[in-house]
Design a protein around this motif. Structure first.
Motif, PDB file in Angstrom:
ATOM      1  N   UNK A 218       0.961  -1.169   0.150  1.00 44.20           N
ATOM      2  CA  UNK A 218       0.388  -0.290   0.186  1.00 44.20           C
ATOM      3  C   UNK A 218       0.803   1.280  -0.542  1.00 44.20           C
ATOM      4  N   UNK A 219       0.916   2.220   0.383  1.00 45.30           N
ATOM      5  CA  UNK A 219       0.797   3.498   0.791  1.00 45.30           C
ATOM      6  C   UNK A 219       2.003   3.684   1.279  1.00 45.30           C
ATOM      7  N   UNK A 220       2.684   4.872   1.514  1.00 51.06           N
ATOM      8  CA  UNK A 220       4.285   5.246   2.304  1.00 51.06           C
ATOM      9  C   UNK A 220       3.067   5.877   3.747  1.00 51.06           C
ATOM     10  N   UNK A 221       3.106   5.445   4.267  1.00 47.97           N
ATOM     11  CA  UNK A 221       2.008   6.190   5.478  1.00 47.97           C
ATOM     12  C   UNK A 221       2.701   6.519   6.275  1.00 47.97           C
ATOM     13  N   UNK A 222       3.431   6.219   6.464  1.00 43.81           N
ATOM     14  CA  UNK A 222       4.897   6.250   7.466  1.00 43.81           C
ATOM     15  C   UNK A 222       5.329   7.074   7.576  1.00 43.81           C
ATOM     16  N   UNK A 223       5.925   7.227   5.798  1.00 44.10           N
ATOM     17  CA  UNK A 223       6.582   7.964   5.583  1.00 44.10           C
ATOM     18  C   UNK A 223       6.299   9.895   5.469  1.00 44.10           C
ATOM     19  N   UNK A 224       4.878   9.607   5.038  1.00 43.82           N
ATOM     20  CA  UNK A 224       4.317  10.553   4.785  1.00 43.82           C
ATOM     21  C   UNK A 224       4.096  11.193   6.430  1.00 43.82           C
ATOM     22  N   UNK A 225       4.014  11.213   7.551  1.00 42.43           N
ATOM     23  CA  UNK A 225       3.974  11.808   9.178  1.00 42.43           C
ATOM     24  C   UNK A 225       5.455  11.797   9.616  1.00 42.43           C
ATOM     25  N   UNK A 226       6.733  11.178   9.062  1.00 38.26           N
ATOM     26  CA  UNK A 226       7.684  11.167   9.192  1.00 38.26           C
ATOM     27  C   UNK A 226       8.469  12.830   8.168  1.00 38.26           C
ATOM     28  N   UNK A 227       8.636  14.002   9.202  1.00 39.08           N
ATOM     29  CA  UNK A 227       8.695  15.336   7.765  1.00 39.08           C
ATOM     30  C   UNK A 227       7.737  15.633   8.342  1.00 39.08           C
ATOM     31  N   UNK A 228       6.178  15.412   8.742  1.00 37.13           N
ATOM     32  CA  UNK A 228       4.942  16.393   8.772  1.00 37.13           C
ATOM     33  C   UNK A 228       4.600  17.450  10.165  1.00 37.13           C
ATOM     34  N   UNK A 229       6.180  17.380  11.068  1.00 34.33           N
ATOM     35  CA  UNK A 229       5.935  18.331  11.699  1.00 34.33           C
ATOM     36  C   UNK A 229       4.656  18.774  12.570  1.00 34.33           C
ATOM     37  N   UNK A 230       4.150  18.096  12.916  1.00 35.29           N
ATOM     38  CA  UNK A 230       3.077  17.857  13.728  1.00 35.29           C
ATOM     39  C   UNK A 230       1.737  18.439  13.668  1.00 35.29           C
ATOM     40  N   UNK A 231       1.741  18.588  11.752  1.00 33.98           N
ATOM     41  CA  UNK A 231       0.179  19.279  10.952  1.00 33.98           C
ATOM     42  C   UNK A 231      -0.292  18.141  10.954  1.00 33.98           C
ATOM     43  N   UNK A 232       0.184  16.726  10.869  1.00 32.88           N
ATOM     44  CA  UNK A 232      -1.146  15.841  10.458  1.00 32.88           C
ATOM     45  C   UNK A 232      -1.409  15.180  10.999  1.00 32.88           C
ATOM     46  N   UNK A 233      -0.594  14.627  12.890  1.00 32.97           N
ATOM     47  CA  UNK A 233      -1.274  14.028  13.488  1.00 32.97           C
ATOM     48  C   UNK A 233      -0.447  14.014  14.998  1.00 32.97           C
ATOM     49  N   UNK A 234       0.058  13.879  16.356  1.00 31.42           N
ATOM     50  CA  UNK A 234       1.077  13.474  17.059  1.00 31.42           C
ATOM     51  C   UNK A 234       1.392  12.314  17.243  1.00 31.42           C
ATOM     52  N   UNK A 235       2.185  11.596  16.850  1.00 27.26           N
ATOM     53  CA  UNK A 235       3.629  10.678  17.169  1.00 27.26           C
ATOM     54  C   UNK A 235       3.546   9.944  18.743  1.00 27.26           C
ATOM     55  N   UNK A 236       2.791   9.033  18.653  1.00 25.53           N
ATOM     56  CA  UNK A 236       2.949   8.550  20.119  1.00 25.53           C
ATOM     57  C   UNK A 236       3.820   6.911  20.157  1.00 25.53           C
ATOM     58  N   UNK A 237       3.967   6.871  18.883  1.00 24.11           N
ATOM     59  CA  UNK A 237       5.111   5.528  19.439  1.00 24.11           C
ATOM     60  C   UNK A 237       5.941   5.746  17.660  1.00 24.11           C
ATOM     61  N   UNK A 238       7.203   5.152  17.350  1.00 22.24           N
ATOM     62  CA  UNK A 238       7.866   5.039  16.735  1.00 22.24           C
ATOM     63  C   UNK A 238       8.708   3.688  17.108  1.00 22.24           C
ATOM     64  N   UNK A 239       9.041   2.703  15.762  1.00 19.79           N
ATOM     65  CA  UNK A 239       9.682   1.949  15.578  1.00 19.79           C
ATOM     66  C   UNK A 239      10.869   1.990  14.708  1.00 19.79           C
ATOM     67  N   UNK A 240      11.642   2.180  15.476  1.00 23.11           N
ATOM     68  CA  UNK A 240      13.067   2.547  14.606  1.00 23.11           C
ATOM     69  C   UNK A 240      13.759   1.362  14.598  1.00 23.11           C
TER      70      UNK A 240
END
Length: 488
Positions: A218-240
């Motif tokens: 599917x679409x790469x939603x992870x990279x959509x939020x990486x670099x979104x600077x809090x304008x699309x949602x609040x990141x509460x967990x990250x798997x690195x």
């Protein structure tokens, strides 16, 4: 710049949100109910309307003025973040995520008032899979905190922006730093994100609990939020993604007779295929500032800081090739370091560059440019930028950068109360950004767009891409509550 907020009257000490700016408001009669609802989720200690706390959460390390939120909440779990977001969504209150406040583009300012989500109480390392080289962290976990946790595992997380930033904040700005030339940026090292959307919905960008090393699903939603600077949602967990600690690490410092020779060496080292981990440039002004700030004695000339990771055998070949290239370009005054303590002292100058620059003019503010260009254009743009600084009397402005990936910074220290100086610096930064764009580069390599680069973003990606971004924003956040006024 117009101050979009007047103070929110949640109590006699708090103002209304400015109605002229947007329809973000809570009716006076419902204000107490909103605060009560916040406290029912996070407890009395999890909600603050004190002016000192609000001001602390309205600024970062940037030159942008403080824009305090009207309320600060301190959630302890994703469930609390979701519940608080639903309250904000219902009352149309803006939401601004806050990690450690180390950003450089004004990304945490509450331009339109609202609620700051301070995520420092969510500080757990949740899932470590040593055999799979990955870990899941909450947003309060910092880069240094994670590596301290990993100390006895033989693993580390190498993305290093210098500051001890929160890892989810680093994902939000697509941060990178000194190790990016070898290990990539946050964009290459985030496998999955848990994000709370504006209406409180909890999203797992790659599927709940999933952590494959690669996927075509599917679409790469992870990279959509990486670099979104809090304008699309609040990141509460990250798997690195994690890496094995190299068998051997060797660092070096080398001085050069000119900016051109130092940057030429960088390009030639990369073209020779040397698997270098870090290659950092500091000009003579920056070296002088670091010497004064840290009581060091490096030669006050353009300088490269280098680091090699690998086996002892491979290290010898890498070092030999690098020495030959740098000497051919006039490099001298080599200082080598292999043990951890000496390497730490050697790199301290680079990591303290921001504060060393500030110390050049006590009481003033610093602004860091952040352009990035293709490697082959790096010598030209740095030389032209140095000439521009001198020609326009922007003195005492050091240059430092992650030149291994074409990214460099002018650390400009200025008096914000001097209109002439502010205008000269503004004009310079616009010229520099457009110089980078003309060389097929970007206006920001790692700091993000934030407040100051929105017009440049449009120039960089074009109107069609901006329209797509606006469409994505409207789909995920139709009320424009998530960190409004940033990026777009």
């Amino acid at each position: 710049m117009i101050l979009f907020r007047q103070a929110l009257r949640f109590t006699s000490r708090l103002p209304f949100i400015c109605g002229r700016c947007r329809t973000y408001s809570a009716q006076v009669g419902s204000v107490e109910r909103v605060i009560s609802a916040f406290r029912s989720v996070s407890g009395d200690e999890g909600v603050s309307v004190g002016s000192a706390v609000r001001e602390q959460h309205g600024r970062d390390e940037s030159v942008h003025i403080c824009r305090p939120p009207d309320v600060v909440v301190f959630p302890r779990s994703v469930e609390e973040v979701s519940a608080l977001a639903k309250i904000c969504h219902h009352h149309q209150l803006p939401m601004i995520p806050f990690g450690t406040g180390t950003g450089l583009e004004g990304g945490v300012g509450a331009l339109k008032g609202g609620v700051c989500f301070s995520l420092r109480k969510m500080e757990q390392v949740l899932d470590l899979h040593q055999e799979d080289f990955d870990v899941t962290v909450e947003p309060g976990v910092t880069r240094k905190g994670l590596n301290s946790y990993l100390r006895d595992t033989g693993l580390w997380f190498p993305v290093d922006p210098g500051a001890d930033a929160s890892l989810c904040g680093m994902a939000a700005t697509s941060a990178s730093g000194t190790n990016a030339v070898r290990y990539g940026t946050m964009r290459e090292n985030v496998l999955n994100l848990e994000v709370v959307l504006a209406d409180g919905t909890v999203l797992h960008t790659a599927g709940k609990g999933r952590r494959p090393r690669k996927t075509s699903a599917g679409y790469n939603l992870t990279n959509l939020f990486v670099g979104s600077e809090g304008t699309l949602g609040i990141i509460t967990k990250a798997t690195l993604r994690l890496y094995g600690i190299p068998e051997s690490m060797v660092s070096a410092v080398c001085s050069f007779p000119s900016v051109q020779s130092a940057v030429d060496s960088t390009v030639q080292i990369l073209q020779a295929g040397v698997s270098i981990a870090r290659i950092e440039f500091l000009d003579d002004v920056m070296i002088n500032a670091c010497n004064r700030f840290n009581n060091l004695s490096y030669a006050v000339t353009p300088t490269l800081f280098l680091e090699f990771h690998g086996s002892s055998k491979s290290m010898q070949e890498q070092v030999s090739i690098t020495e030959e290239i740098t000497r051919d370009n006039g490099g001298s005054d080599f200082a080598w370091a292999e043990d951890e303590e000496t390497r730490g002292r050697l790199w301290k100058a680079r990591h303290d560059a921001w504060y060393a620059a500030l110390a050049l003019r006590p009481g003033c503010k610093a602004y860091s440019t952040d352009v990035c260009v293709p490697i082959s254009r790096l010598p030209q743009i740095i030389v032209e930028t140095k000439e521009d600084l001198i020609r326009n009397n922007i003195t005492g402005s050091p240059i430092a950068g992650h030149v291994g990936d074409g990214n460099f910074h002018c650390l400009i220290v200025l008096d914000p109360n001097d209109p002439d100086e502010v205008q000269r610096v503004h004009s310079f930064t616009e010229r520099l950004a457009r110089r980078a764009l003309a060389m097929d580069g970007t206006c920001t390599g790692e700091h993000g767009i934030g407040l100051g680069k929105r017009a440049l973003l449009r120039e960089e990606v074009g109107p069609s891409a901006i329209e797509v971004m606006l469409g994505l924003k409207a789909s995920l956040d139709p009320k424009n509550l998530m960190n409004p006024g940033k990026v777009l």
